[in-house]
Design a protein around this motif. Structure first.
Motif, PDB file in Angstrom:
ATOM      1  N   PRO A   1     119.073 -14.229  67.709  1.00 48.12           N
ATOM      2  CA  PRO A   1     118.647 -12.856  67.449  1.00 48.12           C
ATOM      3  C   PRO A   1     119.730 -11.851  67.840  1.00 48.12           C
ATOM      4  O   PRO A   1     120.575 -12.133  68.686  1.00 48.12           O
ATOM      5  CB  PRO A   1     117.412 -12.690  68.344  1.00 48.12           C
ATOM      6  N   GLU A   2     119.709 -10.717  67.209  1.00 51.12           N
ATOM      7  CA  GLU A   2     120.645  -9.633  67.502  1.00 51.12           C
ATOM      8  C   GLU A   2     120.250  -9.026  68.849  1.00 51.12           C
ATOM      9  O   GLU A   2     119.132  -8.543  69.015  1.00 51.12           O
ATOM     10  CB  GLU A   2     120.571  -8.571  66.391  1.00 51.12           C
ATOM     11  N   ILE A   3     121.157  -9.075  69.804  1.00 51.74           N
ATOM     12  CA  ILE A   3     120.892  -8.547  71.144  1.00 51.74           C
ATOM     13  C   ILE A   3     122.015  -7.585  71.502  1.00 51.74           C
ATOM     14  O   ILE A   3     123.197  -7.956  71.471  1.00 51.74           O
ATOM     15  CB  ILE A   3     120.822  -9.686  72.188  1.00 51.74           C
ATOM     16  N   ASP A   4     121.641  -6.362  71.868  1.00 53.57           N
ATOM     17  CA  ASP A   4     122.665  -5.390  72.252  1.00 53.57           C
ATOM     18  C   ASP A   4     123.244  -5.771  73.616  1.00 53.57           C
ATOM     19  O   ASP A   4     122.663  -6.552  74.375  1.00 53.57           O
ATOM     20  CB  ASP A   4     122.092  -3.969  72.260  1.00 53.57           C
ATOM     21  N   GLU A   5     124.409  -5.225  73.933  1.00 56.74           N
ATOM     22  CA  GLU A   5     125.141  -5.616  75.142  1.00 56.74           C
ATOM     23  C   GLU A   5     124.351  -5.336  76.422  1.00 56.74           C
ATOM     24  O   GLU A   5     124.301  -6.173  77.323  1.00 56.74           O
ATOM     25  CB  GLU A   5     126.487  -4.887  75.192  1.00 56.74           C
ATOM     26  N   LYS A   6     123.691  -4.193  76.517  1.00 56.24           N
ATOM     27  CA  LYS A   6     122.909  -3.846  77.703  1.00 56.24           C
ATOM     28  C   LYS A   6     121.783  -4.862  77.918  1.00 56.24           C
ATOM     29  O   LYS A   6     121.569  -5.345  79.038  1.00 56.24           O
ATOM     30  CB  LYS A   6     122.337  -2.433  77.589  1.00 56.24           C
ATOM     31  N   THR A   7     121.091  -5.212  76.867  1.00 53.86           N
ATOM     32  CA  THR A   7     120.002  -6.180  76.978  1.00 53.86           C
ATOM     33  C   THR A   7     120.545  -7.549  77.358  1.00 53.86           C
ATOM     34  O   THR A   7     119.941  -8.254  78.183  1.00 53.86           O
ATOM     35  CB  THR A   7     119.209  -6.252  75.659  1.00 53.86           C
TER      36      THR A   7
ATOM     37  N   VAL B   1     123.214  -8.192  79.156  1.00 52.61           N
ATOM     38  CA  VAL B   1     123.541  -8.130  80.585  1.00 52.61           C
ATOM     39  C   VAL B   1     122.267  -8.271  81.417  1.00 52.61           C
ATOM     40  O   VAL B   1     122.237  -8.991  82.425  1.00 52.61           O
ATOM     41  CB  VAL B   1     124.289  -6.825  80.926  1.00 52.61           C
ATOM     42  N   GLU B   2     121.185  -7.618  80.994  1.00 55.90           N
ATOM     43  CA  GLU B   2     119.906  -7.722  81.707  1.00 55.90           C
ATOM     44  C   GLU B   2     119.365  -9.154  81.663  1.00 55.90           C
ATOM     45  O   GLU B   2     118.850  -9.668  82.662  1.00 55.90           O
ATOM     46  CB  GLU B   2     118.892  -6.750  81.124  1.00 55.90           C
ATOM     47  N   ILE B   3     119.493  -9.818  80.525  1.00 54.40           N
ATOM     48  CA  ILE B   3     119.040 -11.205  80.384  1.00 54.40           C
ATOM     49  C   ILE B   3     119.867 -12.116  81.295  1.00 54.40           C
ATOM     50  O   ILE B   3     119.321 -12.974  82.008  1.00 54.40           O
ATOM     51  CB  ILE B   3     119.127 -11.661  78.912  1.00 54.40           C
TER      52      ILE B   3
ATOM     53  N   ALA C   1     118.621 -14.318  84.511  1.00 51.14           N
ATOM     54  CA  ALA C   1     118.868 -15.759  84.624  1.00 51.14           C
ATOM     55  C   ALA C   1     119.555 -16.077  85.954  1.00 51.14           C
ATOM     56  O   ALA C   1     119.203 -17.056  86.631  1.00 51.14           O
ATOM     57  CB  ALA C   1     119.709 -16.248  83.443  1.00 51.14           C
ATOM     58  N   PHE C   2     120.506 -15.251  86.362  1.00 48.86           N
ATOM     59  CA  PHE C   2     121.181 -15.447  87.645  1.00 48.86           C
ATOM     60  C   PHE C   2     120.188 -15.324  88.797  1.00 48.86           C
ATOM     61  O   PHE C   2     120.198 -16.145  89.720  1.00 48.86           O
ATOM     62  CB  PHE C   2     122.322 -14.438  87.815  1.00 48.86           C
ATOM     63  N   ARG C   3     119.330 -14.312  88.755  1.00 52.27           N
ATOM     64  CA  ARG C   3     118.325 -14.142  89.816  1.00 52.27           C
ATOM     65  C   ARG C   3     117.388 -15.345  89.870  1.00 52.27           C
ATOM     66  O   ARG C   3     116.993 -15.791  90.951  1.00 52.27           O
ATOM     67  CB  ARG C   3     117.544 -12.844  89.632  1.00 52.27           C
TER      68      ARG C   3
END
Length: 109
Positions: A2-8, A10-12, A16-18
Motif C-alpha cells: 500500500p501507498e504509505i507516506d513518509e510520516k506514517t 516512520v510511525e509504523i 515496531a521498534f517499541r
C-alpha cells in the motif's frame, strides 16, 4: 504494497521498534544478551547503541549509559543485576567472535 507516506512509515517503524523493545524487556527478559548476540548478531545493548547513534545523527548528544537507561527503562547495571546470568566460557568465546563479526571491532568491555 500500500501507498504509505513518509510520516506514517516512520510511525509504523517506531511502533515496531517499541514492540520489539517490549518483547525483549517484558515478555522475554530470560533471553540473555550474550545468546542474542551469538545467535542473531545483535542484542539489547546494540539496540541501545543504535538509539544513541540515531540521536547523534540528529544533533542530540547522548552517552552510552543514557541510551542504555532509555532503552532498558532503568540504569543498565540495575537491569544487569536483575536479569543477566554469568556467561559460560563457551558463550564468552562465541560472543567475542560474534561481536567482532557484527560490530566490527574487538570487544573492549
Amino acid at each position: 504494497m500500500p501507498e504509505i507516506d513518509e510520516k506514517t512509515m516512520v510511525e509504523i517503524e517506531a511502533a515496531a521498534f517499541r514492540t520489539l523493545r517490549d518483547h525483549l524487556m517484558n515478555k522475554r527478559p530470560d533471553v540473555q544478551n550474550i545468546d542474542m548476540m551469538n545467535l542473531a548478531g545483535f542484542c539489547r545493548n546494540c539496540l541501545s547503541r543504535w538509539v544513541q547513534e540515531a540521536a547523534g545523527e540528529r544533533g542530540i548528544e547522548m552517552s552510552k549509559e543514557e541510551a542504555r537507561e532509555l532503552f532498558y527503562g532503568m540504569p543498565y547495571d540495575d537491569w544487569k543485576a536483575q536479569s543477566q546470568t554469568e556467561a559460560s566460557p563457551e558463550q564468552q568465546a562465541a560472543f567475542e567472535k560474534a561481536f567482532a563479526e557484527n560490530v566490527g571491532k574487538e570487544l573492549k568491555e
